[in-house]
Design an enzyme around this catalytic site. Structure first.
Site, PDB file in Angstrom:
ATOM      1  N   HIS A 206       8.380  -1.754   3.130  1.00  0.00           N
ATOM      2  CA  HIS A 206       8.751  -0.983   1.939  1.00  0.00           C
ATOM      3  C   HIS A 206       9.001  -1.984   0.811  1.00  0.00           C
ATOM      4  O   HIS A 206      10.009  -2.693   0.827  1.00  0.00           O
ATOM      5  CB  HIS A 206      10.034  -0.174   2.199  1.00  0.00           C
ATOM      6  CG  HIS A 206       9.857   0.912   3.213  1.00  0.00           C
ATOM      7  ND1 HIS A 206       9.097   2.032   2.981  1.00  0.00           N
ATOM      8  CD2 HIS A 206      10.350   1.054   4.465  1.00  0.00           C
ATOM      9  CE1 HIS A 206       9.129   2.821   4.038  1.00  0.00           C
ATOM     10  NE2 HIS A 206       9.868   2.253   4.960  1.00  0.00           N
ATOM     11  N   ASP A 237       4.772   1.118   1.733  1.00  0.00           N
ATOM     12  CA  ASP A 237       4.691   1.678   0.379  1.00  0.00           C
ATOM     13  C   ASP A 237       5.094   0.583  -0.598  1.00  0.00           C
ATOM     14  O   ASP A 237       5.886  -0.301  -0.256  1.00  0.00           O
ATOM     15  CB  ASP A 237       5.492   2.981   0.191  1.00  0.00           C
ATOM     16  CG  ASP A 237       6.933   2.929   0.626  1.00  0.00           C
ATOM     17  OD1 ASP A 237       7.505   1.828   0.739  1.00  0.00           O
ATOM     18  OD2 ASP A 237       7.517   4.012   0.839  1.00  0.00           O
TER      19      ASP A 237
END
Ligand code: G3I
Length: 305
Positions: A206, A237
């Protein structure tokens, strides 16, 4: 190949997405999933509070929906997650040590047996280490009542429950070399030396401006792989937009391809609007399922077009 899954498969890897059962009825969501991806991770549906809200009473409905969908399309499934301090029902934290031990082992066994033969890899233990420089374990009911041995016990129980699933340890902020990833590295090294069953390590990945893609990302994946485990990018992400975001996605994809034991990449959602990050645009598809520059960068890095 012209899709993420197809291009990844041509490189001997999978390309997956975190999926929420509640979105499967939205036709562009399902169409994008089915066209572009060849692996899924249920985003919340297999967590303890979803499958065992009260002790030894199991509800698999939403998770089964995702598993059925994925199996129908021949996709790999990552099981997420068996033992985690978060999304843990209150009854678990109220147990004494010996009840907690049997509840943990029962949970692992029943959930894994329900999905026996269907899961490529399980995140057996998730996020058991602290952030920061201590390299210490994170406080949780499991850590506080069962001690350091809970992770080993969870993995041994998991191997017995489904000998065919790969067993992973999964964490975040372990993507580069730092005190936290060193602590995980030392645990995996110890497990391999003592024959504790572990097959893979998941790097959530992340990333945002506070936590950018580390410069030594590939080297860090490589040092874990050298211990004799597969590595996987499990919850990717990256905040941002345009070419800067695309460059970061390209680097992550190239790092996985450069490590032979990096078996696949999973992005943590499909369109930006369903990201767990309330604001921001960290995924590969925009809110209308349009392909972003980051999508094209990943596809090209995988050798597709
Ligand atoms: O299911 C309830 C629903 O009944 C209720 O009405 C609604 C109102 O808030 O909440 C719903 O639960 C939410 C759940 O997602 C399902 O949508 C929770 O509030 C919400 O906190 C939960 O967030 C999830 C988060 O994990 C919880 O820790 C995110 O969707 C999920 O993307 C995120 O995923 C984690 C990984 O599992 C582990 N690594 C980090 C990653 C990102 O935080």
């Amino acid at each position: 190949a012209s899709t993420l899954g197809g291009a990844a498969a041509a490189k001997g890897r999978y390309f997956g997405a975190a999926v929420a059962a509640g979105h499967l009825g939205e036709s562009p969501y399902a169409a994008t999933l089915d066209t572009e991806f060849n692996a899924v991770t249920p985003e919340n549906e297999m967590k303890w509070d979803a499958v065992e809200r009260s002790r030894n009473s199991f509800t698999f409905g939403s998770a089964d929906q995702i598993v059925g969908h994925a199996q129908g399309k021949g996709m790999k499934i990552r099981g997420h997650t068996l033992v985690w301090h978060s999304q843990l029902p209150g009854w678990v934290s109220g147990l004494n040590a010996s009840d907690l031990r049997s509840a943990m082992n029962n949970h692992i066994t029943k959930v894994m047996q329900h999905y026996q033969g269907k899961i490529y890899a399980w995140d057996v233990v998730n996020e058991a280490f602290q952030d920061g420089n201590s390299g210490a374990r994170r406080s949780s009911p499991f850590q506080d009542k069962l001690g350091d041995g809970f992770i080993e016990e969870a993995f041994r129980t998991a191997r017995a429950a489904d000998p065919n699933a790969k067993l992973c340890y999964n964490d975040y902020n372990t993507d580069g070399q730092n005190a936290k990833s060193n602590a995980v590295y030392n645990m995996v090294k110890d497990f391999k030396a003592r024959g504790v069953p572990i097959d893979c390590v998941g790097f959530q990945s992340h990333f945002n401006s506070q936590s950018p893609v580390p410069g030594d990302y590939q080297q860090n994946l490589q040092r874990f792989a050298a211990l004799g485990v597969d590595v996987q990018i499990t919850e990717l992400d990256i905040e941002g937009s345009g070419s800067a975001q695309a460059d970061n996605y390209r680097r992550v994809t190239q790092a996985c391809l450069a490590v032979s034991r990096c078996t696949g990449i999973t992005v943590w959602g499909i369109p930006d609007k369903y990201s767990w990050r309330a604001s921001g645009t960290p995924l590969l598809f925009d809110d209308n399922y349009g392909k972003k520059p980051a999508y094209s960068a990943v596809l090209a890095a995988l050798g597709g077009s």
